[in-house]
Design a protein around this motif. Structure first.
Motif, PDB file in Angstrom:
ATOM      1  N   LEU A 126     -60.293  86.622  14.357  1.00 58.91           N
ATOM      2  CA  LEU A 126     -60.104  86.431  12.915  1.00 58.91           C
ATOM      3  C   LEU A 126     -60.246  84.960  12.525  1.00 58.91           C
ATOM      4  CD1 LEU A 126     -57.155  88.856  12.157  1.00 58.91           C
ATOM      5  CD2 LEU A 126     -59.402  88.886  11.067  1.00 58.91           C
ATOM      6  N   ALA A 127     -59.834  84.062  13.404  1.00 54.91           N
ATOM      7  CA  ALA A 127     -59.972  82.633  13.108  1.00 54.91           C
ATOM      8  C   ALA A 127     -61.438  82.259  12.937  1.00 54.91           C
ATOM      9  CB  ALA A 127     -59.344  81.804  14.228  1.00 54.91           C
ATOM     10  N   VAL A 128     -62.296  82.786  13.809  1.00 52.36           N
ATOM     11  CA  VAL A 128     -63.734  82.527  13.689  1.00 52.36           C
ATOM     12  C   VAL A 128     -64.276  83.151  12.408  1.00 52.36           C
ATOM     13  CG1 VAL A 128     -65.988  82.825  14.766  1.00 52.36           C
ATOM     14  CG2 VAL A 128     -63.974  82.413  16.196  1.00 52.36           C
ATOM     15  N   LYS A 129     -63.831  84.350  12.111  1.00 53.32           N
ATOM     16  CA  LYS A 129     -64.289  85.017  10.884  1.00 53.32           C
ATOM     17  C   LYS A 129     -63.850  84.234   9.650  1.00 53.32           C
ATOM     18  CE  LYS A 129     -65.149  89.334  10.548  1.00 53.32           C
ATOM     19  NZ  LYS A 129     -65.164  90.826  10.441  1.00 53.32           N
ATOM     20  N   TYR A 130     -62.673  83.654   9.681  1.00 55.77           N
ATOM     21  CA  TYR A 130     -62.200  82.828   8.565  1.00 55.77           C
ATOM     22  C   TYR A 130     -63.139  81.652   8.344  1.00 55.77           C
ATOM     23  CZ  TYR A 130     -59.186  79.762   5.799  1.00 55.77           C
ATOM     24  OH  TYR A 130     -58.691  78.953   4.822  1.00 55.77           O
TER      25      TYR A 130
ATOM     26  N   VAL B 255     -63.545  86.128  23.172  1.00 52.09           N
ATOM     27  CA  VAL B 255     -64.129  86.160  21.821  1.00 52.09           C
ATOM     28  C   VAL B 255     -65.651  86.200  21.912  1.00 52.09           C
ATOM     29  CG1 VAL B 255     -64.463  84.825  19.705  1.00 52.09           C
ATOM     30  CG2 VAL B 255     -62.181  85.036  20.692  1.00 52.09           C
ATOM     31  N   ALA B 256     -66.206  85.446  22.850  1.00 55.35           N
ATOM     32  CA  ALA B 256     -67.661  85.358  22.962  1.00 55.35           C
ATOM     33  C   ALA B 256     -68.296  86.613  23.523  1.00 55.35           C
ATOM     34  CB  ALA B 256     -68.034  84.144  23.825  1.00 55.35           C
ATOM     35  N   ILE B 257     -67.642  87.258  24.505  1.00 60.45           N
ATOM     36  CA  ILE B 257     -68.330  88.330  25.238  1.00 60.45           C
ATOM     37  C   ILE B 257     -67.827  89.733  24.923  1.00 60.45           C
ATOM     38  CG2 ILE B 257     -68.852  86.730  27.120  1.00 60.45           C
ATOM     39  CD1 ILE B 257     -66.775  88.198  28.820  1.00 60.45           C
TER      40      ILE B 257
ATOM     41  N   PRO C 166     -65.230  98.402  22.262  1.00 60.80           N
ATOM     42  CA  PRO C 166     -64.175  99.361  21.925  1.00 60.80           C
ATOM     43  C   PRO C 166     -62.798  98.885  22.383  1.00 60.80           C
ATOM     44  CG  PRO C 166     -66.085 100.490  22.855  1.00 60.80           C
ATOM     45  CD  PRO C 166     -66.328  99.021  23.037  1.00 60.80           C
ATOM     46  N   GLY C 167     -61.825  99.034  21.498  1.00 61.91           N
ATOM     47  CA  GLY C 167     -60.451  98.716  21.838  1.00 61.91           C
ATOM     48  C   GLY C 167     -60.038  97.280  21.595  1.00 61.91           C
ATOM     49  N   VAL C 168     -61.009  96.377  21.394  1.00 63.70           N
ATOM     50  CA  VAL C 168     -60.656  94.959  21.199  1.00 63.70           C
ATOM     51  C   VAL C 168     -61.410  94.363  20.023  1.00 63.70           C
ATOM     52  CG1 VAL C 168     -59.989  94.536  23.600  1.00 63.70           C
ATOM     53  CG2 VAL C 168     -62.377  94.240  22.909  1.00 63.70           C
TER      54      VAL C 168
ATOM     55  N   GLY D 123     -65.623  94.532  12.084  1.00 60.25           N
ATOM     56  CA  GLY D 123     -66.641  93.978  12.965  1.00 60.25           C
ATOM     57  C   GLY D 123     -66.303  92.560  13.390  1.00 60.25           C
ATOM     58  N   ASP D 124     -66.734  92.199  14.577  1.00 60.24           N
ATOM     59  CA  ASP D 124     -66.406  90.894  15.144  1.00 60.24           C
ATOM     60  C   ASP D 124     -67.443  89.837  14.782  1.00 60.24           C
ATOM     61  OD1 ASP D 124     -64.198  91.968  16.383  1.00 60.24           O
ATOM     62  OD2 ASP D 124     -65.160  92.176  18.343  1.00 60.24           O
ATOM     63  N   PRO D 125     -67.020  88.580  14.682  1.00 64.41           N
ATOM     64  CA  PRO D 125     -67.967  87.490  14.444  1.00 64.41           C
ATOM     65  C   PRO D 125     -68.746  87.180  15.716  1.00 64.41           C
ATOM     66  CG  PRO D 125     -65.778  86.597  14.795  1.00 64.41           C
ATOM     67  CD  PRO D 125     -65.631  88.094  14.781  1.00 64.41           C
TER      68      PRO D 125
END
Length: 228
Positions: A56-60, A90-92, A97-99, A104-106
């Protein structure tokens, strides 16, 4: 660069960024953001809460990039110890699923880990090292397990695939808490999935606490320049 502090997943705060490392990055033209994430507790903040906060910090930063004056397409994650583990995850583990975040992830350009424990079963091995004992307790809290834990949800090699961004693992040769042998599982996983983005370095004379604060800029600036 988005920075995650260490503390065995259960302690620490975002101000824990070595000043020399920070100043080197700033002088080289990089913006640096430090992150607080929810810490492991006995009855709260189960896995993957801390990882989701890290994403979420990266998405912010991406959402408010224009106001903050940063380039949302050129972000790397970094951290020390438990923070290094989160930076790699966060990178990989993007959209795994599950994390994953509900929206959606940045995406990031890479992860730079200093003494990050990427072999979680090694962390859980019997030990008299008090830092590792604390980390084991945190893992048991996060995964709600007892003497035996299925640590695969926290294990970075599980999430690695050929399309992941570059990951650099930096260790201290005198680190008795997260030794350089942690890299072996990532090297094996990279070979198994055809991932070519992994680089590792072991710095002589540095222990667990000094591997980031005393790391020479040559161990990270050329790598950062190649990614960004």
């Amino acid at each position: 660069m988005v920075w995650y502090h260490g503390g065995a997943w259960a302690g620490g705060e975002r101000w824990q960024l070595p000043s020399g490392f920070r100043d080197t990055l700033l002088a080289a033209g990089y913006a640096v953001a430090t992150v607080d994430y929810r810490l492991a507790q006995l009855l709260d903040n189960k896995w993957p809460t801390g990882l989701l906060d890290s994403k979420l910090a990266v998405k912010y930063l991406e959402t408010f990039a224009g106001q903050l004056g940063v380039d949302p397409a050129r972000v790397v994650t970094s951290g020390h110890s438990a923070g290094g583990h989160l930076a790699v995850m966060v990178a990989i583990s993007r959209n795994a699923p599950g994390v994953s975040l509900a929206g959606g992830d940045p995406a990031v350009k890479g992860a730079l880990s200093f003494a990050g424990p990427v072999d979680i079963p090694m962390v859980m091995a019997p030990t008299a090292n008090l830092v590792l004992v604390a980390a084991q307790l945190s893992i048991r809290w996060m995964l709600s397990c007892g003497d035996w834990c299925d640590t695969s949800p926290m294990q970075p090699p599980r999430y690695l695939d050929a399309g992941d961004p570059p990951v650099r693992l930096v260790f201290g040769a005198d680190d008795q808490t997260v030794p350089a042998t942690h890299a072996a599982v990532m090297v094996t996983a990279a070979a198994n999935v055809g991932y070519g983005g992994l680089t590792t370095e072991t710095l002589p004379g540095l222990d667990h606490d000094a591997v980031n604060s005393d790391a020479p800029s040559s161990s990270y600036l050329p790598w950062l320049a190649a990614q960004l």
